[in-house]
Design an enzyme around this catalytic site. Structure first.
Site, short mmCIF file in Angstrom:
data_model
loop_
_atom_site.label_atom_id
_atom_site.label_comp_id
_atom_site.label_asym_id
_atom_site.label_seq_id
_atom_site.Cartn_x
_atom_site.Cartn_y
_atom_site.Cartn_z
N CYS A 16 0.47 -1.34 -0.02
CA CYS A 16 0.27 -0.36 -0.13
C CYS A 16 1.12 0.99 -0.01
O CYS A 16 0.75 2.01 -0.06
CB CYS A 16 -0.91 -0.09 1.46
N HIS A 137 -8.16 -11.81 -14.32
CA HIS A 137 -7.51 -11.62 -15.38
C HIS A 137 -6.13 -11.39 -15.46
O HIS A 137 -5.60 -11.16 -14.06
CB HIS A 137 -7.76 -10.35 -16.25
N ASP A 224 -10.59 0.58 7.02
CA ASP A 224 -9.54 -0.28 7.29
C ASP A 224 -8.80 0.00 6.70
O ASP A 224 -8.43 0.95 6.56
CB ASP A 224 -9.43 -2.02 6.92
#
Length: 343
Positions: A16, A137, A224
């Site tokens: 992140c 994908h 979160d």
């Protein structure tokens, strides 16, 4: 910690920490037309964790996706972390995971068995969440990236949003901070194996277990903690209508993250968060390392919840009894000059 096939160069801007900064992102999203529908209970205009679409009076679907570059060299572990992180948004909304689809970017000249390890790690976390992995994908790219598109379910009346906290609420965090600092420091050999294992345990623990307890209590808001750091996500929770006081002596964090931050082993994402939040936060402490922990982008971070004061201790007790290292970290107060005060 044993590793399988090695991804090679460690991408210290992975996880992140690779997220686009909140300031730049909000400028773009503000220009997009809003989707208007009675079925859309939560859309992107709310800065919430996921979209929620009402299907019937008894059922709503939660829709989210998340993917990022590597932050660890073990592909199986990377798959676990990325999947755990992607699944988290469903739990932040109070829902259950229904299904997931893989999102894959992978170099054409890299050993395809490495991709197999990534997908195996991810699939095991989807299975642990009780979800169905139904496809995905893939494309070729210069660096490996992985994540999930996730669909969850929830009753329309039980959706937990990220911006409805009330004055007097207590703030509870369910996982320790500092994983961005630790993974960055570990990639250059500047933290301990023990600290890295602590970060890995946190990043691969599903928020499912905390969420199942949280939704049995009268929480007002849940989110979160990920790329914007705890302070960035807390400002979303306060929604410009309230302020919060955070007590640093109560914060859960990985101990060696403090030492690393003190030695300026910090993240680029943390600096983006610091710049964006400069006029929103007042530090009443003289502690640069603690500031960095508070700005640190979290990969697969914990749930941050607000709950009325008279219900906080029972919620904390139930979380701790389930071996969830939750702590009360502060409170919501009436609007002050700044949105967040750090003591």
């Amino acid at each position: 910690m044993e590793e399988t096939k090695d991804l090679g160069k460690l991408f210290i801007c992975g996880g992140c920490n690779a997220k686009i900064g909140p300031g730049n992102l909000s400028k773009i999203l503000d220009k997009l037309p809003q989707t208007m529908s009675d079925q859309l209970l939560v859309g992107f205009d709310s800065t919430d964790d996921a979209g929620v679409i009402k299907v019937s009076d008894e059922l709503a679907l939660i829709q989210t996706l998340d993917f990022f570059p590597t932050m660890v060299s073990d592909p199986y572990l990377f798959g676990q972390i990325a999947a755990t992180n992607a699944l988290s948004d469903v739990y932040a909304m109070g829902g259950d995971v229904l299904s997931a689809m893989n999102i894959v970017c992978f170099p054409e000249d890299m050993d395809i068995d490495i991709l197999g390890e990534i997908l195996l790690g991810g699939s095991e976390k989807v299975q642990e969440a009780g979800g169905l992995l139904v496809g995905g994908h893939s494309i070729h790219d210069s660096t490996p990236k992985y994540g999930l598109s996730v669909t969850g379910t929830i009753h329309p009346d039980r959706v937990l949003v990220n911006n409805d906290c009330q004055v007097g609420d207590v703030l509870i965090l369910t996982k320790p901070l500092g994983v961005g600092i630790i993974t960055t420091a570990y990639s250059v050999g500047e933290t301990t194996e023990e600290a890295f294992k602590e970060a890995v345990t946190s990043m691969t623990t599903l928020n499912k277990y905390a969420a199942e307890i949280i939704r049995e209590h009268p929480v007002t808001t849940c989110t979160d903690v990920t790329g914007f750091g705890i302070l960035g996500h807390l400002t979303e929770m306060l929604h410009g209508e309230r302020s919060a006081i955070i007590e640093t002596e109560k914060l859960p964090y990985i101990e060696d993250a403090y030492r690393c931050a003190k030695e300026f082993l910090i993240t680029a994402g943390g600096q983006r968060n610091r710049n964006y939040l400069a006029d929103k936060v007042s530090f009443e402490i003289d502690d640069y390392a603690m500031e960095e922990i508070l700005f640190d982008p979290q990969t697969s971070g914990g749930l941050l919840v607000s709950v009325p004061q008279d219900a906080a201790e029972k919620l904390l007790q139930d979380l701790n009894q389930a071996d969830i290292p939750a702590k009360i970290i502060g409170e919501v107060v009436s609007p002050l000059e700044k949105e967040i005060y750090i003591k």
